[in-house]
Design an enzyme around this catalytic site. Structure first.
Site, PDB file in Angstrom:
ATOM      1  CD  GLU A 141     -17.639   6.241  48.083  1.00 46.98           C
ATOM      2  OE1 GLU A 141     -18.369   7.156  47.386  1.00 46.98           O
ATOM      3  OE2 GLU A 141     -16.530   6.507  48.246  1.00 46.98           O
TER       4      GLU A 141
ATOM      5  CB  SER B 130     -16.958   3.527  45.008  1.00 53.95           C
ATOM      6  OG  SER B 130     -16.177   4.644  44.037  1.00 53.95           O
TER       7      SER B 130
END
Length: 302
Positions: A242, A268
């Site tokens: 991420e 994210s």
């Protein structure tokens, strides 16, 4: 993903949305241990009794209703695969498109997970979906009861933090699967709180997160740019990490709603804005056909 696990029936009721610092977690942990011993004694329900087509659709519906993490686009097909089921990104997209957004949650909304816990937790979301016809009530839970049985006495959503299905924040879910010339196999974007579904700008292509982070840190980009980060998928990263640093830095500079980001990796689930990830599904990092040209990005609900 605790919320998804509970929606699949794999986690004890009430486990999701319970803040980590709350003492109730001790009782929940003890109850989970007791339930494990009961299942061992009784021979079930076993994981493949719980992970079914209906429970996977229930989990996708909870993600859509809460504007939840785009990670569901990866995790649900993977869970299905382990259970010997076929549940693809197209199946996830279908559930996202037919499920209303019910929870007014950050970053696009006004409330936090702790507020959902205060109004009934994940069960409030599940009850709203069930009453609205968006949940398979006959799917089994870890307790051995069905969702309909488990939720029979629940008071339902409070109407503010979690709305009823008749008064949704949006008629379709807070996460959307995209298709287009750069993502013929699909991509994901979180649209909960997104101000506009159209973005036009100059494409800036970076090979990896570090290169993009350095450019953003030096403010070597401008309002209206489309920042493309390639080679961050599972074959490139590796591991499809991420990219929290780039998105956090852009928002810290006050540019979060002024640029778009596209990647074959992951952004994210806590971010907002025109951030398109999971271009893949295997994150091969296709080269844009005309890097630097002006492009139009449209987020189409399926």
């Amino acid at each position: 993903m605790a919320m998804v696990s509970e929606a699949l029936g794999l986690a004890p009721p009430g486990s999701a949305m319970l803040p980590a610092v709350y003492s109730q977690r001790l009782a929940l942990a003890r109850r989970a241990g007791q339930r494990v011993t009961e299942i061992l004694a009784n021979g079930g329900p076993l994981p493949r009794d719980l992970v079914t087509r209906k429970s996977l659709e229930n989990a996708a519906a909870v993600v859509a209703a809460t504007g939840g993490s785009t990670n569901a686009g990866l995790h649900l097909p993977a869970i299905a695969h382990e259970a010997g089921l076929r549940f693809t990104l197209d199946d996830v997209a279908e559930v996202f498109a037919r499920t209303p957004l019910l929870a007014d949650l950050a970053p696009g909304g006004r409330y936090l997970a702790v507020d959902v816990h205060g109004v009934g937790g994940t069960d409030a979301v599940l009850k709203a979906l069930l009453d609205g016809g968006h949940l398979h009530g006959d799917a089994l839970t870890l307790s051995g009861r069905t969702f309909a049985q488990h939720l029979a006495d629940h008071a339902g959503p409070d109407g503010e933090v979690v709305r009823g299905a008749s008064q949704p924040l949006s008629p379709t879910g807070g996460v959307v699967v995209l298709r287009g010339n750069l993502a013929p196999d699909g991509a994901l974007i979180k649209v909960a709180g997104l101000k506009t579904l159209t973005f036009e700008g100059r494409a800036r292509v970076f090979d990896g997160e570090e290169a993009c982070f350095a450019a953003v840190q030096e403010r070597q980009y401008a309002e209206g740019d489309v920042l493309i980060i390639r080679n961050e998928g599972p074959k490139g990263g590796p591991g499809m990490r991420e990219m929290l640093g780039v998105t956090a830095l852009i928002y810290g500079q006050g540019m979060g709603e002024k640029v778009a980001l596209v990647t074959d990796g992951r952004f994210s689930g806590a971010t907002r804005g025109m951030m398109i990830g999971y271009v893949g599904p295997e994150g091969r990092g296709r080269r844009p056909d005309r890097a630097g040209a002006r492009r139009r990005w449209r987020a189409h609900r399926l």
